[in-house]
Design a protein around this motif. Structure first.
Motif: not given
Length: 247
Positions: A80-85
């Motif tokens: 999720y953090l990668v997609s958010r970034e």
């Protein structure tokens, strides 16, 4: 478990994370079928309203020979953090928190059409799946099944089930090999370049460091650089390139 309170608070401050998801009491509603690990549908109590979530406790994870034991829930949150970034693709808000069966990942539940998946949408929604293919390269997704691509009622495609990602060894297994040899859109490459810079310095690197090992973070940075320098969707391999079952 690689997690500290400071990182937890950083993620809770993410405006995309509903308060109920981060802090609401979880009421278990049932076990989700067809999962290799324990996954519960739960109701997160919230104010002003409750939220349906998917809760995957650490203690329900099946040990795997090629992933550190007890880390699959952390990988869900890291995806999720990668997609958010990056700003793409759509991964439901996900974080690591406590629940009725201990610490685990908690992810917003997506109400989806079970008759739709990658194989039914790949032609009409090809532009979005090009983003998914790049995302899976970055996170080294070892299990991108067609059924992990959900079509919500509003027409948005969401991506789920990222527990076996981020291995430091090449593990990419996906059904999305449609774009092999095509150039990657320059705008996506620019987003990967920005992601790589954020990984090296700033809050993103700190958040991911609480979820992944240093070797896994270094390997992801290497993959990001390879995507940028290569500029095309690569050929399958090494190893077995397809997950099973495909849907």
């Amino acid at each position: 478990m690689r997690r500290d309170e400071r990182t937890f608070e950083t993620r809770v401050s993410d405006p995309a994370i509903p308060t109920a998801l981060a802090q609401g009491e979880l009421e278990l509603l049932g076990v989700l079928p067809d999962s290799s690990n324990y996954a519960f549908l739960a109701r997160a109590k919230g104010d002003p309203e409750d939220l349906l979530v998917v809760y995957k406790p650490q203690r329900g994870e099946t040990p795997l020979w090629d992933f550190p034991e007890g880390t699959l829930h952390q990988r869900e949150a890291a995806a999720y953090l990668v997609s958010r970034e990056l700003g793409w693709p759509n991964v439901p808000p996900t974080l690591v928190r406590d629940g009725p069966h201990g610490v685990g990942s908690v992810q917003a539940f997506i109400d989806f059409d079970p008759s739709e998946h990658f194989f039914t949408m790949e032609v009409e929604r090809a532009a979005e799946f090009r983003k998914v293919a790049v995302f899976d390269l970055l996170i080294n997704n070892a299990d991108r099944k067609g059924g992990h691509c959900l079509l919500a009622a509003d027409g948005v495609i969401w991506l789920i089930d990222h527990g076996v990602c981020f291995n430091e060894e090449p593990k990419l297994r996906t059904v999305i090999w449609t774009f092999v040899g095509e150039p990657i859109d320059p705008s996506l490459l620019a987003d990967v370049e920005r992601f790589l810079a954020g990984l090296a310095a700033g809050p993103l690197g700190e958040e991911l460091a609480a979820l992944l090992s240093p070797a896994e973070l270094r390997a992801m940075a290497t993959r990001a650089r390879e995507v940028i320098d290569g500029g095309t969707y690569p050929e399958p391999g090494p190893g077995r390139p397809f997950p099973w079952p495909p849907v």
